[in-house]
Scaffold this active site. Structure first.
Site, PDB file in Angstrom:
ATOM      1  N   ASP A 126      67.358 -42.904 -32.393  1.00 11.40           N
ATOM      2  CA  ASP A 126      67.712 -42.244 -31.134  1.00 11.40           C
ATOM      3  C   ASP A 126      67.573 -43.229 -29.973  1.00 11.40           C
ATOM      4  O   ASP A 126      68.103 -44.348 -30.032  1.00 11.40           O
ATOM      5  CB  ASP A 126      66.835 -40.988 -30.953  1.00 11.40           C
ATOM      6  CG  ASP A 126      67.184 -40.173 -29.726  1.00 11.40           C
ATOM      7  OD1 ASP A 126      68.227 -39.511 -29.720  1.00 11.40           O
ATOM      8  OD2 ASP A 126      66.408 -40.222 -28.741  1.00 11.40           O
ATOM      9  N   TYR A 135      66.848 -41.553 -19.278  1.00 10.95           N
ATOM     10  CA  TYR A 135      68.213 -41.073 -19.055  1.00 10.95           C
ATOM     11  C   TYR A 135      68.669 -41.368 -17.630  1.00 10.95           C
ATOM     12  O   TYR A 135      69.823 -41.747 -17.407  1.00 10.95           O
ATOM     13  CB  TYR A 135      68.287 -39.570 -19.318  1.00 10.95           C
ATOM     14  CG  TYR A 135      68.142 -39.190 -20.765  1.00 10.95           C
ATOM     15  CD1 TYR A 135      69.240 -39.161 -21.611  1.00 10.95           C
ATOM     16  CD2 TYR A 135      66.904 -38.852 -21.294  1.00 10.95           C
ATOM     17  CE1 TYR A 135      69.118 -38.802 -22.952  1.00 10.95           C
ATOM     18  CE2 TYR A 135      66.763 -38.493 -22.631  1.00 10.95           C
ATOM     19  CZ  TYR A 135      67.883 -38.473 -23.447  1.00 10.95           C
ATOM     20  OH  TYR A 135      67.747 -38.135 -24.763  1.00 10.95           O
ATOM     21  N   HIS A 156      70.603 -35.135 -36.773  1.00 11.68           N
ATOM     22  CA  HIS A 156      70.159 -36.235 -35.926  1.00 11.68           C
ATOM     23  C   HIS A 156      68.784 -36.753 -36.348  1.00 11.68           C
ATOM     24  O   HIS A 156      68.486 -37.931 -36.196  1.00 11.68           O
ATOM     25  CB  HIS A 156      70.099 -35.740 -34.471  1.00 11.68           C
ATOM     26  CG  HIS A 156      69.646 -36.763 -33.495  1.00 11.68           C
ATOM     27  ND1 HIS A 156      70.438 -37.816 -33.103  1.00 11.68           N
ATOM     28  CD2 HIS A 156      68.465 -36.913 -32.825  1.00 11.68           C
ATOM     29  CE1 HIS A 156      69.785 -38.562 -32.221  1.00 11.68           C
ATOM     30  NE2 HIS A 156      68.588 -38.038 -32.048  1.00 11.68           N
TER      31      HIS A 156
END
Length: 267
Positions: A86, A193, A247
């Site tokens: 990730d 982010y 994921h």
């Protein structure tokens, strides 16, 4: 942070993603260390027990990659293997591109190379929809309140519903929630982010280290085409697909992932 494996084992740094911390590799630590790998698994900056600097500039991708190199220097790893999932995978890709002389082997789990993500979204608008949560994370303060409310209920549910049944137990989620609730942690995690909007290199050098991409095809957030596009930046790479994994491939298919990692990293 966690460490495992023989002191004279193959130097290996292992990077977690959002919203985990080193504990996200709990199913890999035993098998990899028993195979002779010297594991260093940090809580990356902003997470759990790691430092949580203020401001988004502290979470620029260049800074995160530099963290990996500084960690390797601390352990006197002249060259090392790098394993990541990730967000940790984005950092690992960037590290391998810009510090090629340090990376012996690279293993990436469900994470695209940052240099291909923008062009890929422009060609595949459905990926933009899958990544809509990133826009929400740009809002100041509100995401922190939303994600930590009711003992982090939203994140607990997200992990439980986007993984295979049983991949995250209630006890696992309690440990994660305790990490998310630490002062400054959620802001630090979200700043990864938010720092995406800062200027950075639009292209990256090719990845020269032997590279293995492990990809769960049932990823709720990342299309499988991102793996193929990332592979195009590798001089010596291949993909292993996990059709039934999500994921969270290292949790969903732990035994198969462990076997692949051991075979690749020990080669």
């Amino acid at each position: 942070m966690a460490e495992a494996g023989p002191a004279d084992g193959l130097p290996t740094i292992v990077l977690h993603g959002f919203p985990e911390f080193w504990y996200g590799w709990r199913r890999q630590i035993g098998p990899l260390s028993e195979a002779g790998l010297r594991l260093v698994l940090p809580d990356q900056r902003g997470y759990n027990l790691s430092d949580k600097p203020g401001g988004i500039a502290a979470y620029h991708l260049d800074r995160l990659a530099a963290d990996v190199i500084e960690l390797a220097d601390h352990y006197r790893f002249a060259k090392f293997r790098l394993v990541a999932h990730d967000w940790g995978g984005l950092v690992a890709w960037w590290t391998a591109s810009f510090y090629p002389e340090r990376i012996e082997r690279l293993a990436i789990l469900n994470a695209p190379h940052p240099a291909i993500f923008g062009p890929y979204i422009r060609r595949h608008p459905t990926q933009l929809l899958r990544s809509a949560y990133v826009a929400f994370f740009q809002i100041p303060h509100l995401p922190e309140k939303r994600l930590t409310a009711n003992d982090c209920a939203v994140l607990r549910q997200a992990l439980a519903t986007t993984s295979r049944k049983g991949s995250f137990t209630d006890a696992d989620l309690d440990l994660y929630a305790a990490a998310w609730a630490k002062p400054g942690a959620m802001t630090g995690m979200l700043n990864w982010y938010r720092a995406l909007r800062l200027p950075r290199a639009s292209t990256a050098p090719r990845v020269t280290a032997p590279t293995l991409i492990l990809w769960g095809r049932r990823d709720h957030a990342l299309g499988s085409g991102l793996a193929e596009a990332s592979l195009e930046l590798c001089d010596d790479g291949r993909i292993e697909w996990y059709p039934e994994a999500t994921h969270w491939v290292q949790h969903d298919a732990a035994d198969a992932v462990n076997a692949s990692l051991v075979a690749f990293l020990r080669a």
